[in-house]
Design a protein around this motif. Structure first.
Motif, short mmCIF file in Angstrom:
data_model
loop_
_atom_site.label_atom_id
_atom_site.label_comp_id
_atom_site.label_asym_id
_atom_site.label_seq_id
_atom_site.Cartn_x
_atom_site.Cartn_y
_atom_site.Cartn_z
N THR A 49 0.84 -1.20 0.00
CA THR A 49 0.00 0.00 0.00
C THR A 49 0.87 1.24 0.00
N VAL A 50 1.89 1.25 0.81
CA VAL A 50 2.80 2.39 0.88
C VAL A 50 3.53 2.55 -0.45
N ALA A 51 4.02 1.46 -0.99
CA ALA A 51 4.74 1.51 -2.26
C ALA A 51 3.80 1.96 -3.38
N ASP A 84 4.17 5.29 -5.53
CA ASP A 84 4.28 5.25 -6.99
C ASP A 84 3.07 5.90 -7.66
N ILE A 85 1.92 5.72 -7.08
CA ILE A 85 0.69 6.25 -7.69
C ILE A 85 0.57 7.74 -7.47
N ASP A 86 1.05 8.24 -6.31
CA ASP A 86 0.92 9.65 -6.01
C ASP A 86 1.50 10.54 -7.11
N LEU A 100 -1.48 13.10 -13.63
CA LEU A 100 -2.80 12.97 -14.26
C LEU A 100 -3.68 14.17 -13.92
N ASN A 101 -3.64 14.58 -12.66
CA ASN A 101 -4.42 15.74 -12.24
C ASN A 101 -3.96 17.01 -12.96
#
Length: 140
Positions: free
Chosen positions: A33-35, A39-41, A47-48
């Motif tokens: 979840t942290v990884a 990575d997604i942030d 994207l935002n």
């Protein structure tokens, strides 16, 4: 986790896969979840940013389209007004041509009438002068 599931999480340029048979600990879930969040942030931020940029572009294009439509409507209105003005001018010019023709004809008739009248008066004066001269000679 079920027996056949795998725990997947990514690190920059590295993909770690852990099978269920390797007895993943509860920290796998937290680590993944942290990884994933790490990575997604940046991906979400990117994207935002792209989404915001797209929205700005759409708003800008909409404003430009509105401006172009307003200019087109203004040009169409100007063209319609110019066409109407031209038609009115053409109608007035034809009317004036007709009036000039009518006045020229009337002037010609008056000139002819004046010539006849002048000629008639000239003859009358001539006759009156002759009559007067004859009368002066006869009385004198």
């Amino acid at each position: 986790m079920k027996q056949d599931e795998t725990c997947i999480f990514e690190e920059p340029k590295k993909k770690l896969v852990m099978s269920a048979s390797e007895k993943p600990s509860s920290s796998c879930s937290v680590m993944s979840t942290v990884a994933l969040a790490r990575d997604i942030d940046p991906l979400l931020k990117d994207l935002n940013e792209k989404k915001q940029s797209f929205k700005r572009n759409v708003v800008s294009l909409a404003a430009e389209l509105k401006d172009v439509r307003n200019r087109l409507a203004s040009q169409e209105q100007s063209y319609a007004k110019e066409t109407l003005t031209r038609k009115e001018a053409e109608t007035k010019a034809k009317s004036m041509e007709f009036e000039i023709g009518r006045l020229q004809k009337k002037l010609k008739e008056r000139n002819e009438h004046q010539e006849v009248y002048s000629f008639s008066n000239c003859i009358k004066r001539y006759k009156a002068t002759r009559h007067y001269s004859k009368h002066v000679r006869d009385t004198g």
